[in-house]
Design an enzyme around this catalytic site. Structure first.
Site, PDB file in Angstrom:
ATOM      1  N   LYS A 230       8.371  17.611 -10.518  1.00  0.00           N
ATOM      2  CA  LYS A 230       7.735  16.367 -10.109  1.00  0.00           C
ATOM      3  C   LYS A 230       7.574  16.278  -8.588  1.00  0.00           C
ATOM      4  CE  LYS A 230       6.924  13.944 -13.924  1.00  0.00           C
ATOM      5  NZ  LYS A 230       7.623  12.729 -14.326  1.00  0.00           N
ATOM      6  N   ARG A 264      12.518  16.682 -20.779  1.00  0.00           N
ATOM      7  CA  ARG A 264      11.117  17.117 -20.888  1.00  0.00           C
ATOM      8  C   ARG A 264      10.825  18.068 -19.725  1.00  0.00           C
ATOM      9  NH1 ARG A 264       5.992  15.857 -19.056  1.00  0.00           N
ATOM     10  NH2 ARG A 264       4.334  16.022 -20.630  1.00  0.00           N
TER      11      ARG A 264
END
Length: 285
Positions: A230, A264
């Protein structure tokens, strides 16, 4: 070492399965049927690449596969028909090939409905159930849902988000979405919570939420962590998007120790090793 331990058994419904995640996290492999994923190695739009990637993730130990056809951030407009064409047929083929629970990553109730019919048992919705039909569709299909915090809405840039208290805001939002899900007919085992790192958060806010995962885990629902590669990791450490593997694994280690039970990720093999190592360490009182 401060380790989060649930007050009681923690179980997730995955279709006909009931999976105990009290002490062991599940690894959810990311499968993007997109041309413009923020993480280029995961942009497996080509069908051969997509199924090759699925084979790899399952071989590496993925407990679930999460299939999406539209990225979360700004980009080319993808119509409902295009999203359906991207994800529904491949979910059907994955269900035929693998005995692994499947998740459909969509905020559209129509895509979720057809995804469940094709074989998915989880609806991963980053919009916070903005589509009023999303929860009734899940309840009708007996599917589990992921309630994710987002400040605005998917595909909309949010460069300067402000909160009086980001942790309290996220917690209140997720409690409300869980209540909506229960009122729509889902059970507690069918609701997963996700703080939504990077979704309407600065790098510092995302880091705060990661470090404070235990407060969300204490709400009593399985907590999903989506930190893999991210932006907040790149911003904090000045790393390009393909340079964040080790930072992502460190985030997994923090998340699991603080109560995250669905991970995830793009790197399934590495995450499984971290998860299994932590599971052994957490056995030691």
């Amino acid at each position: 070492m401060n380790i989060f331990r649930p007050e009681g058994p923690l179980v997730i419904a995955l279709g006909a399965r009931r999976v105990d995640v009290t002490n062991r996290a599940l690894v959810m492999g990311v499968l993007n049927r997109t041309k413009d994923s923020f993480f280029p190695p995961a942009a497996t739009y080509d069908l051969d690449d997509f199924y090759r990637r699925a084979d790899q993730l399952v071989a590496e130990g993925a407990d679930l596969l999460d299939v999406g056809g539209v990225k979360a951030g700004p980009g080319e407009e993808i119509s409902e028909d295009e999203e359906l064409a991207r994800v529904v047929p491949v979910i059907g083929e994955l269900a035929r090939r693998f005995d692994v629970p499947l998740s459909v990553d969509t905020w559209r109730a129509s895509v979720a409905r057809d995804g469940y019919a094709a074989g998915a048992c989880v609806g991963n919705d980053i919009s916070g159930f903005a589509d009023s039909d999303y929860l009734p569709v899940a309840a009708s299909a007996g599917a589990t849902v992921v309630a994710t915090h987002i400040r605005l809405r998917p595909r909309v840039a949010d460069p300067n988000p402000h909160y009086e208290d980001v942790a309290k805001s996220v917690q209140a939002f997720l409690l409300e979405r869980r209540r909506w899900a229960i009122e729509a007919g889902l059970t507690h085992e069918q609701v997963i919570l996700d703080a939504g790192l990077d979704l309407g958060k600065t790098a510092t806010q995302s880091l705060e939420l990661l470090r404070d995962s235990a407060s969300l885990a204490a709400l009593g629902s399985p907590l999903l962590l989506s930190a893999s590669n991210k932006t907040f990791l790149g911003t904090l450490l000045d790393l390009g998007v393909t340079e964040r593997r080790e930072a992502s694994l460190a985030a997994v280690a923090i998340g699991v120790s603080q109560g995250c039970r669905i991970l995830r990720v793009h790197d399934v093999a590495g995450t499984c090793r971290v998860r299994d190592t932590l599971a052994r360490l957490m056995e030691v009182e």
